[in-house]
Design an enzyme around this catalytic site. Structure first.
Site, PDB file in Angstrom:
ATOM      1  N   GLY A  12      39.570  35.817  42.855  1.00 56.89           N
ATOM      2  CA  GLY A  12      39.201  34.422  42.626  1.00 56.89           C
ATOM      3  C   GLY A  12      37.983  33.933  43.378  1.00 56.89           C
ATOM      4  O   GLY A  12      37.441  32.885  43.048  1.00 56.89           O
ATOM      5  N   TYR A  15      32.141  35.930  41.477  1.00 56.33           N
ATOM      6  CA  TYR A  15      31.191  35.206  40.629  1.00 56.33           C
ATOM      7  C   TYR A  15      31.880  34.536  39.448  1.00 56.33           C
ATOM      8  O   TYR A  15      31.687  33.347  39.185  1.00 56.33           O
ATOM      9  CB  TYR A  15      30.118  36.186  40.141  1.00 56.33           C
ATOM     10  N   GLY A  17      35.380  34.798  39.082  1.00 54.90           N
ATOM     11  CA  GLY A  17      36.703  34.398  39.545  1.00 54.90           C
ATOM     12  C   GLY A  17      36.785  32.945  39.968  1.00 54.90           C
ATOM     13  O   GLY A  17      37.747  32.242  39.648  1.00 54.90           O
ATOM     14  N   LYS A 139      37.183  51.156  31.924  1.00 55.19           N
ATOM     15  CA  LYS A 139      37.941  50.058  31.320  1.00 55.19           C
ATOM     16  C   LYS A 139      38.972  50.582  30.326  1.00 55.19           C
ATOM     17  O   LYS A 139      40.067  50.012  30.193  1.00 55.19           O
ATOM     18  CB  LYS A 139      36.990  49.067  30.651  1.00 55.19           C
ATOM     19  N   ARG A 143      43.025  50.076  29.995  1.00 55.92           N
ATOM     20  CA  ARG A 143      43.690  49.707  28.741  1.00 55.92           C
ATOM     21  C   ARG A 143      44.832  50.671  28.407  1.00 55.92           C
ATOM     22  O   ARG A 143      45.904  50.250  27.961  1.00 55.92           O
ATOM     23  CB  ARG A 143      42.679  49.672  27.592  1.00 55.92           C
TER      24      ARG A 143
END
Length: 313
Positions: A12, A15, A17, A139, A143
């Site tokens: 959080g 940039y 977040g 990524k 997934r």
């Protein structure tokens, strides 16, 4: 009265977040922000976290080296959004997200997980060139882990962050628009898609209680922002009242220039190549397994490239 999900945002203070935290609070979600107990003496992150707390967010202390602390954090909420900043080398980001996936699987209560994607859809980048394809391969590892764990998800493909692309007129390494000359990728006519980072956050939070986006990819493609580099340059020229000197860089020269760069820079430049020379963001139609954000949420008044560039005047 509509019941809004409780949201945990991991990463959080980053940039994107910090914008996700703002959007979550703005939409009335009970918002939790993961606070790493091993952050050291990073005063800026601490100040951001305290500012979130002041605005109503709840801080959850934990560690990626403490599996139970992750499970405990996840059990507090309904939705987890990961915004761990992208790292252009395999290790850090992928390992942390895999730990988060394990925690979500064990907790068993999460109705939606949004992993840290937010760029080009990795499922469409099987033919990406080295070394940039590592980002997409990583990524896809996440997934597959999500699928194997049976975790409900939404993948967000936000295309080009406006701050990095629009600010420098799509030139790598530039974040302020020039007033004299500009380098074009080829003829500069390949279409790309540019999205204000605050809009990315708002569209993302809009999805989490929307059944239409469950187990789908959300593409953020604001119609006014599907533009070529040359069109972005022309908008800037109209504002400053002069035509920039233009220098076209062939794809061969662009690829050759990458070879002398550091590895991390080569990864980023590879992404520019696919976006700006191949048009990988805008050369397909959104299919039945995906949704388009501006169609689903016409109430979001997104920032156009025209308006975005005015801030530099």
């Amino acid at each position: 009265m509509e019941i809004k999900s409780k949201v945990l945002i991991v990463g959080g203070t980053g940039y994107l977040g910090k914008r996700l935290v703002k959007a979550s609070l703005g939409l009335g979600h009970e918002t939790y922000v993961f606070q790493r107990e091993d952050m050291g003496v990073d005063i800026e992150k601490v100040q951001k976290l305290l500012s979130f707390k002041k605005k109503g967010a709840k801080l959850v202390i934990g560690s990626f080296n403490d599996h139970q602390s992750l499970v405990n954090a996840v059990k507090l909420v309904d939705v987890v959004i990961c915004a761990i900043s992208g790292v252009h080398i395999r290790s850090h980001q992928i390992l942390l997200q895999l730990k988060l996936v394990d925690a979500i699987k064990e907790a068993g209560n999460i109705k939606r997980f949004l992993p840290s994607e937010f760029g080009t859809d990795p499922a469409r980048m099987e033919d990406a060139i080295e070394p940039g394809r590592i980002t997409f391969d990583d990524k896809m590892v996440i997934r597959r882990a999500i699928a194997e764990a049976g975790i409900p998800f939404t993948y967000v493909s936000a295309n080009c962050f406006a701050g990095y692309f629009v600010g420098g007129l799509c030139q790598p390494g530039f974040i302020i628009p020039p007033t004299d000359r500009v380098s074009l990728h080829g003829d500069g006519n390949q279409k790309s898609i540019y999205v204000d980072e605050d809009d990315i956050a708002m569209y993302t939070l809009k999805t989490i209680d929307d059944p239409r986006t469950l187990n789908k990819t959300l593409y953020i493609r604001p119609p006014k922002n599907i533009l070529s580099q040359r069109e972005v340059v022309e908008i800037w020229e109209s504002y400053i009242g002069k035509e920039l000197d233009k220098f076209e860089i062939s794809k061969e020269d662009f690829l050759a220039s990458m070879k002398g760069a550091k590895y991390e820079e080569q990864v980023g430049l590879t992404h520019y190549y696919h976006v700006c020379y191949e048009g990988c963001l805008a050369n397909f139609e959104v299919g039945d397994d995906a949704e388009e954000a501006s169609n689903l949420y016409p109430d979001v008044q997104y920032t156009s490239v025209y308006d975005y560039l005015k801030r530099y005047l």
